[in-house]
Design a protein around this motif. Sequence first.
Motif, PDB file in Angstrom:
ATOM      1  N   ASN A  34      -4.943  24.670   8.069  1.00  0.00           N
ATOM      2  CA  ASN A  34      -3.532  24.327   7.837  1.00  0.00           C
ATOM      3  C   ASN A  34      -3.023  23.247   8.786  1.00  0.00           C
ATOM      4  OD1 ASN A  34      -3.240  26.073   5.708  1.00  0.00           O
ATOM      5  ND2 ASN A  34      -2.680  27.780   7.023  1.00  0.00           N
ATOM      6  N   GLU A  35      -3.627  23.116   9.953  1.00  0.00           N
ATOM      7  CA  GLU A  35      -3.234  22.081  10.902  1.00  0.00           C
ATOM      8  C   GLU A  35      -3.976  20.765  10.655  1.00  0.00           C
ATOM      9  OE1 GLU A  35      -2.347  24.729  14.871  1.00  0.00           O
ATOM     10  OE2 GLU A  35      -4.416  24.242  14.387  1.00  0.00           O
ATOM     11  N   SER A  36      -4.976  20.791   9.799  1.00  0.00           N
ATOM     12  CA  SER A  36      -5.802  19.605   9.581  1.00  0.00           C
ATOM     13  C   SER A  36      -5.217  18.676   8.527  1.00  0.00           C
ATOM     14  CB  SER A  36      -7.212  20.025   9.150  1.00  0.00           C
ATOM     15  OG  SER A  36      -7.198  20.489   7.822  1.00  0.00           O
ATOM     16  N   VAL A  37      -5.783  17.486   8.457  1.00  0.00           N
ATOM     17  CA  VAL A  37      -5.369  16.491   7.474  1.00  0.00           C
ATOM     18  C   VAL A  37      -5.714  16.954   6.061  1.00  0.00           C
ATOM     19  CG1 VAL A  37      -5.882  14.146   6.687  1.00  0.00           C
ATOM     20  CG2 VAL A  37      -5.558  14.594   9.096  1.00  0.00           C
ATOM     21  N   LEU A  38      -6.780  17.688   5.926  1.00  0.00           N
ATOM     22  CA  LEU A  38      -7.240  18.117   4.600  1.00  0.00           C
ATOM     23  C   LEU A  38      -6.208  18.970   3.875  1.00  0.00           C
ATOM     24  CD1 LEU A  38     -10.955  19.016   5.408  1.00  0.00           C
ATOM     25  CD2 LEU A  38     -10.033  16.879   4.505  1.00  0.00           C
ATOM     26  N   PRO A  78       5.239   4.460   1.411  1.00  0.00           N
ATOM     27  CA  PRO A  78       4.924   5.480   2.423  1.00  0.00           C
ATOM     28  C   PRO A  78       6.157   6.260   2.885  1.00  0.00           C
ATOM     29  CG  PRO A  78       3.756   3.465   2.900  1.00  0.00           C
ATOM     30  CD  PRO A  78       4.684   3.159   1.764  1.00  0.00           C
ATOM     31  N   VAL A  79       7.300   5.604   2.959  1.00  0.00           N
ATOM     32  CA  VAL A  79       8.532   6.289   3.388  1.00  0.00           C
ATOM     33  C   VAL A  79       8.918   7.365   2.373  1.00  0.00           C
ATOM     34  CG1 VAL A  79      10.993   5.973   3.862  1.00  0.00           C
ATOM     35  CG2 VAL A  79       9.343   4.291   4.682  1.00  0.00           C
ATOM     36  N   GLU A  80       8.791   7.053   1.093  1.00  0.00           N
ATOM     37  CA  GLU A  80       9.099   8.046   0.053  1.00  0.00           C
ATOM     38  C   GLU A  80       8.136   9.228   0.137  1.00  0.00           C
ATOM     39  OE1 GLU A  80      10.882   5.247  -3.523  1.00  0.00           O
ATOM     40  OE2 GLU A  80       8.703   5.440  -3.317  1.00  0.00           O
ATOM     41  N   LEU A  81       6.875   8.956   0.371  1.00  0.00           N
ATOM     42  CA  LEU A  81       5.902  10.048   0.497  1.00  0.00           C
ATOM     43  C   LEU A  81       6.199  10.930   1.698  1.00  0.00           C
ATOM     44  CD1 LEU A  81       2.511   8.362  -0.398  1.00  0.00           C
ATOM     45  CD2 LEU A  81       3.670  10.168  -1.641  1.00  0.00           C
ATOM     46  N   LEU A  82       6.594  10.306   2.800  1.00  0.00           N
ATOM     47  CA  LEU A  82       6.910  11.077   3.997  1.00  0.00           C
ATOM     48  C   LEU A  82       8.107  11.995   3.764  1.00  0.00           C
ATOM     49  CD1 LEU A  82       6.040  11.539   6.903  1.00  0.00           C
ATOM     50  CD2 LEU A  82       7.534   9.676   7.584  1.00  0.00           C
ATOM     51  N   ARG A  83       9.083  11.526   3.007  1.00  0.00           N
ATOM     52  CA  ARG A  83      10.257  12.357   2.693  1.00  0.00           C
ATOM     53  C   ARG A  83       9.909  13.483   1.727  1.00  0.00           C
ATOM     54  NH1 ARG A  83      14.133   7.273   1.916  1.00  0.00           N
ATOM     55  NH2 ARG A  83      14.514   6.847   4.125  1.00  0.00           N
ATOM     56  N   LEU A  84       9.005  13.226   0.789  1.00  0.00           N
ATOM     57  CA  LEU A  84       8.661  14.233  -0.219  1.00  0.00           C
ATOM     58  C   LEU A  84       7.741  15.325   0.316  1.00  0.00           C
ATOM     59  CD1 LEU A  84       8.088  11.928  -3.311  1.00  0.00           C
ATOM     60  CD2 LEU A  84       9.928  13.575  -3.004  1.00  0.00           C
ATOM     61  N   CYS A  85       6.844  14.978   1.198  1.00  0.00           N
ATOM     62  CA  CYS A  85       5.870  15.939   1.730  1.00  0.00           C
ATOM     63  C   CYS A  85       6.402  16.543   3.020  1.00  0.00           C
ATOM     64  CB  CYS A  85       4.532  15.259   1.969  1.00  0.00           C
ATOM     65  SG  CYS A  85       3.763  14.668   0.468  1.00  0.00           S
ATOM     66  N   LYS A  86       6.971  17.710   2.907  1.00  0.00           N
ATOM     67  CA  LYS A  86       7.595  18.369   4.058  1.00  0.00           C
ATOM     68  C   LYS A  86       6.577  18.903   5.057  1.00  0.00           C
ATOM     69  CE  LYS A  86      11.651  17.725   2.370  1.00  0.00           C
ATOM     70  NZ  LYS A  86      12.450  16.637   2.859  1.00  0.00           N
ATOM     71  N   ASN A  87       5.330  19.108   4.626  1.00  0.00           N
ATOM     72  CA  ASN A  87       4.325  19.660   5.539  1.00  0.00           C
ATOM     73  C   ASN A  87       3.649  18.591   6.391  1.00  0.00           C
ATOM     74  OD1 ASN A  87       2.869  18.526   3.429  1.00  0.00           O
ATOM     75  ND2 ASN A  87       1.323  20.135   3.425  1.00  0.00           N
ATOM     76  N   ILE A  88       4.017  17.312   6.215  1.00  0.00           N
ATOM     77  CA  ILE A  88       3.467  16.234   7.031  1.00  0.00           C
ATOM     78  C   ILE A  88       4.417  15.990   8.196  1.00  0.00           C
ATOM     79  CG2 ILE A  88       2.864  13.788   7.079  1.00  0.00           C
ATOM     80  CD1 ILE A  88       1.885  14.073   4.244  1.00  0.00           C
ATOM     81  N   ASN A  89       3.872  16.031   9.402  1.00  0.00           N
ATOM     82  CA  ASN A  89       4.686  15.970  10.620  1.00  0.00           C
ATOM     83  C   ASN A  89       4.724  14.567  11.213  1.00  0.00           C
ATOM     84  OD1 ASN A  89       5.037  18.773  10.489  1.00  0.00           O
ATOM     85  ND2 ASN A  89       3.071  19.080  11.469  1.00  0.00           N
ATOM     86  N   GLY A  90       5.294  13.636  10.499  1.00  0.00           N
ATOM     87  CA  GLY A  90       5.490  12.299  11.045  1.00  0.00           C
ATOM     88  C   GLY A  90       4.596  11.243  10.432  1.00  0.00           C
ATOM     89  N   LYS A 144      -3.051  18.541   3.914  1.00  0.00           N
ATOM     90  CA  LYS A 144      -1.923  17.700   3.493  1.00  0.00           C
ATOM     91  C   LYS A 144      -2.246  16.851   2.272  1.00  0.00           C
ATOM     92  CE  LYS A 144      -0.280  18.726   7.690  1.00  0.00           C
ATOM     93  NZ  LYS A 144      -0.835  19.742   8.487  1.00  0.00           N
ATOM     94  N   ILE A 145      -3.513  16.704   1.927  1.00  0.00           N
ATOM     95  CA  ILE A 145      -3.938  15.854   0.811  1.00  0.00           C
ATOM     96  C   ILE A 145      -3.333  16.280  -0.523  1.00  0.00           C
ATOM     97  CG2 ILE A 145      -5.968  15.218  -0.567  1.00  0.00           C
ATOM     98  CD1 ILE A 145      -7.476  14.874   2.048  1.00  0.00           C
ATOM     99  N   PRO A 146      -3.344  17.567  -0.889  1.00  0.00           N
ATOM    100  CA  PRO A 146      -2.771  17.949  -2.190  1.00  0.00           C
ATOM    101  C   PRO A 146      -1.297  17.588  -2.345  1.00  0.00           C
ATOM    102  CG  PRO A 146      -4.091  19.737  -1.320  1.00  0.00           C
ATOM    103  CD  PRO A 146      -3.974  18.705  -0.237  1.00  0.00           C
ATOM    104  N   CYS A 147      -0.526  17.680  -1.285  1.00  0.00           N
ATOM    105  CA  CYS A 147       0.898  17.328  -1.357  1.00  0.00           C
ATOM    106  C   CYS A 147       1.076  15.854  -1.690  1.00  0.00           C
ATOM    107  CB  CYS A 147       1.572  17.655  -0.034  1.00  0.00           C
ATOM    108  SG  CYS A 147       3.319  17.231  -0.006  1.00  0.00           S
TER     109      CYS A 147
END
Length: 71
Positions: free
Chosen positions: A11-15, A31-43, A17-20
């Motif tokens: 859950n802490e790994s990059v793998l 990339p900004v839109e993806l960052l806003r949509l994927c809440k499980n990505i930390n920055g 976050k891929i499905p989101c």
Amino acid sequence: MILPNKLFSYNESVLSKIPCVLSNLGSPKTPVELLRLCKNINGPVELVDVLDCLYALKRITLNDKGEIEKC
């Protein structure tokens, strides 16, 4: 890039976050839109790691407008 090992869980790994990212790429996005949509990505650094992994696996490309899209 953080991969699962003895110190980091899946859950802490990059793998994890891929499905989101892939599920939100029904249409090309910045990339900004993806960052806003994927809440499980930390920055943005973690987003770049996920995008690097997907690009290496040939699952995403960059179009002429600078948007990310599925292959």
